[in-house]
Motif scaffolding. Sequence first.
Motif, short mmCIF file in Angstrom:
data_model
loop_
_atom_site.label_atom_id
_atom_site.label_comp_id
_atom_site.label_asym_id
_atom_site.label_seq_id
_atom_site.Cartn_x
_atom_site.Cartn_y
_atom_site.Cartn_z
N MET A 298 13.83 42.49 52.41
CA MET A 298 12.48 43.07 52.25
C MET A 298 11.43 42.04 52.66
O MET A 298 11.66 40.84 52.61
CB MET A 298 12.27 43.52 50.79
CG MET A 298 12.38 42.41 49.78
SD MET A 298 12.24 43.05 48.08
CE MET A 298 12.30 41.53 47.16
N ASP A 299 10.26 42.56 53.07
CA ASP A 299 9.19 41.68 53.56
C ASP A 299 8.25 41.29 52.42
O ASP A 299 7.70 42.15 51.73
CB ASP A 299 8.36 42.42 54.63
CG ASP A 299 9.24 42.89 55.77
OD1 ASP A 299 10.13 42.12 56.17
OD2 ASP A 299 9.06 44.03 56.25
N ILE A 300 8.09 39.99 52.27
CA ILE A 300 7.18 39.46 51.24
C ILE A 300 6.19 38.51 51.91
O ILE A 300 6.59 37.65 52.70
CB ILE A 300 7.97 38.68 50.15
CG1 ILE A 300 9.03 39.56 49.48
CG2 ILE A 300 7.02 38.04 49.13
CD1 ILE A 300 8.49 40.74 48.69
N ASN B 200 15.67 39.36 49.46
CA ASN B 200 16.60 40.42 49.03
C ASN B 200 16.07 41.16 47.81
O ASN B 200 15.32 40.60 47.01
CB ASN B 200 17.96 39.81 48.69
CG ASN B 200 18.59 39.15 49.90
OD1 ASN B 200 18.55 39.70 51.00
ND2 ASN B 200 19.14 37.95 49.71
N GLU B 201 16.51 42.41 47.69
CA GLU B 201 16.16 43.21 46.50
C GLU B 201 16.49 42.41 45.25
O GLU B 201 17.55 41.77 45.18
CB GLU B 201 16.99 44.51 46.48
CG GLU B 201 16.69 45.48 47.61
CD GLU B 201 15.34 46.17 47.44
OE1 GLU B 201 14.96 46.43 46.28
OE2 GLU B 201 14.68 46.44 48.47
N GLY B 202 15.61 42.43 44.27
CA GLY B 202 15.88 41.75 43.00
C GLY B 202 15.48 40.29 42.99
O GLY B 202 15.52 39.63 41.94
N ASP B 203 15.06 39.75 44.14
CA ASP B 203 14.61 38.35 44.16
C ASP B 203 13.31 38.19 43.35
O ASP B 203 12.49 39.11 43.27
CB ASP B 203 14.35 37.88 45.60
CG ASP B 203 15.65 37.52 46.31
OD1 ASP B 203 16.69 37.43 45.63
OD2 ASP B 203 15.62 37.35 47.55
N VAL C 277 9.04 43.29 45.03
CA VAL C 277 9.47 44.51 45.73
C VAL C 277 8.88 44.50 47.14
O VAL C 277 7.90 43.80 47.42
CB VAL C 277 9.07 45.80 44.97
CG1 VAL C 277 9.71 45.84 43.59
CG2 VAL C 277 7.57 45.95 44.87
N GLN C 278 9.49 45.28 47.99
CA GLN C 278 9.10 45.39 49.40
C GLN C 278 7.57 45.48 49.56
O GLN C 278 6.92 46.29 48.90
CB GLN C 278 9.78 46.64 50.00
CG GLN C 278 9.23 47.15 51.33
CD GLN C 278 9.37 46.14 52.47
OE1 GLN C 278 10.29 45.30 52.48
NE2 GLN C 278 8.44 46.19 53.41
N GLY C 279 7.03 44.61 50.41
CA GLY C 279 5.61 44.69 50.74
C GLY C 279 4.69 43.90 49.82
O GLY C 279 3.47 43.86 50.04
N ASP C 280 5.26 43.25 48.80
CA ASP C 280 4.40 42.49 47.85
C ASP C 280 3.72 41.31 48.55
O ASP C 280 4.28 40.69 49.44
CB ASP C 280 5.25 41.92 46.70
CG ASP C 280 5.42 42.93 45.56
OD1 ASP C 280 4.74 43.97 45.58
OD2 ASP C 280 6.24 42.66 44.66
N THR C 281 2.51 41.04 48.07
CA THR C 281 1.82 39.80 48.45
C THR C 281 1.76 38.89 47.24
O THR C 281 1.28 39.30 46.17
CB THR C 281 0.39 40.10 48.94
OG1 THR C 281 0.46 40.88 50.12
CG2 THR C 281 -0.37 38.81 49.23
N VAL C 282 2.26 37.68 47.37
CA VAL C 282 2.25 36.71 46.27
C VAL C 282 1.19 35.66 46.58
O VAL C 282 1.15 35.13 47.69
CB VAL C 282 3.63 36.03 46.13
CG1 VAL C 282 3.61 35.01 44.99
CG2 VAL C 282 4.73 37.05 45.90
N SER C 283 0.32 35.37 45.61
CA SER C 283 -0.67 34.30 45.78
C SER C 283 -0.31 33.17 44.82
O SER C 283 -0.10 33.42 43.63
CB SER C 283 -2.08 34.80 45.47
OG SER C 283 -2.36 35.95 46.22
#
Lengths: 74, 595
Positions: free
Chosen positions: A1-3, A24-27, A60-66
């Motif tokens: 998934m893209d993060i 990966n899923e669940g990361d 989850v897929q598409g999340d942006t983490v700051s």
Amino acid sequence: MDIKVKLFAYLREGRDKVVLLDMNEGDTIKKAVKILNIDPKEISILLINGRDANIDSILVQGDTVSIFPPVGGG
Amino acid sequence: MNGYNGKILRVNLREKTVKVEDINTHDAERFIGGRGLGSKILLDEIDPKVDALSPDNKLIVITGPLTGAPVPTGGRYMVVTKSPLSGTVASSNSGGYWGAEFKATGYDAIIIEDKSEKPVYINIEDDKVEIRDGEHLWGKLVSETTKALKTAHGEKAKVLTIGPAGEKLSNIAAIINDEDRAAGRSGVGAVMGSKNLKAIVVKGSKKTNVYDEEKLKEVVSKLNKQIKEDGVTGTGLPAYGTAILVNIINENGVFPTHNFQTSQFDKAEEISGETLANDHLIKRTACYRCPIGCGRYVRIHDSEGGGPEYETIWAFGSNCGISDIKAIIDANFWCNEYGLDTISTGATLAAAMELREKGYIKEEDLAGPDLKFGNTEAIIYWTQKMGSREGFGHKLGMGSYRLCESYGAPELSMSVKKLEIPAYDPRAIQGQGVQYATSNRGGCHVRGYLISPEILGSPVKLDRFALEGKAQWAKTFQDLTAAIDSLGLCLFSSFAFSADDYAELYNAVTGSQHTGESLIGAGERIYNLERVFNLKAGIDGSYDTLPKRLLEEEIAEGPSKGNVTKLSVLLPEYYELRGWVDGAPTEEKLESLGL
């Protein structure tokens, strides 16, 4: 998934401002932090899509983490 | 007297008299100094109903017991007066070096009364106090005035002055010391201008007496270590200054944009602390005995000077739709030169831009660059005109509330008690919302910086959307802040110090017997005293509110979408915790505080 991971202040030193990760899923954020070679002790504030998160938050897929080191002002 | 000089100067500008009086030690014990003792003197000596710009108002410039003492961040002084902007008590504090130098002249405070017929300035060199002709300085910019007075009185002299904005009685005029430090808010510069007082120059040689030198050394050593080890005061603020907040506040979706019409700015990175540090920073600067050093010294084009704080970047930046950091640096320079409060200036321009966008202000009203969101030329041009109060700049210089009211749209002023709200959208920071609403001086973040726990996680991380416990947090922060402002220390020390740490410092310097808890109690007494002033001035609980937009219009997009400040829930709880009814302390409450 893209993060997407956005880094701020001195966490940018030796790294890009924005990093795209294939995870990966669940990361969790912990894994992203490890990939980026950031010492968790340097982290003060974590957001996922602008909302409070912690190092164990699952991505989850598409999340942006700051990721921010301790910052303040006023 | 340890910590205090024990003497107050009283200068009457009409009679041209100077008197030296003893400090009221009983009041100093109860109200500490600075903001607290200054407010007590103001309440005792003026009718709170006076016109703030009349000779009957007084201007009190006052230090705290820790100002000028050998303690970290001990360089603050406070200007206490009645505000022409809000009609409330005004207490604006500033850092730099002026406050400590004034304390070294041997006085704790100067009370300025009445009005001089002609422009004057005051020169204090230890025991020598002179009221001197200031006509040659009138009309001069802050840097010109400072230079002229240093030439006249020596490089060691420290200069506090107003610019043209204060002379021309702008409600948002600041008092500037050391060229780029400001007692910025509430229009204190206009009160000084109304008295025809251009500047106060100080040069002192006296040391603050300390009760227990050994103990103080021990406490200072411990606290310097805490400042160094704290991530905010030891690393973040020194490296990036307050501007580091741009990105974090924007990422949370609480970075007011286009006069609070939205809450996220897509070009925040271009005006961030990181950009400022990379592209324009020459060096960091520090105030008197400050190990933090959050000040920025920056360069644009061929100019160098004090750089913008976070709130200034917000006011002229996202709030006006500006993404050019150079234009913001320039606007900040001009605010310092004309003696304008950067927050209220930028916020008033943003309000004017919304008035223009909605058709209230017509193009032909302006005779200058169009006040459209994003017009960089406009923020520079109109800041200068607000400072000189020429053309439409005269109207802008009234501040956002009176500007919007003059077009029949006061609800477009994002202010509380007519003081412009800074830099943090309280619709999604609930504790900050109730703090803004109840602040005794109006829309102000440094009366209780709830951003610290609600966004930054210091001392603990709170859920910014939650209501539970927020009224108590607001009250505690307001009370502790009142004590810190009265001691003469910088609020930024609170990232690293606890209430007990402040008590230890205070005790070592003065010999008092405070605990952290009793110091917060003194802060509560001061907070209530300010409230009593406001009530007597006619500013009652009905003013404890927020602009309609923040109470009724949900944030439209971004991570804070769908929120408003839930003041109807928070305010009653806050009043109950304070022991207030409808915004007024009960008789029992006042009695319990010894008021």
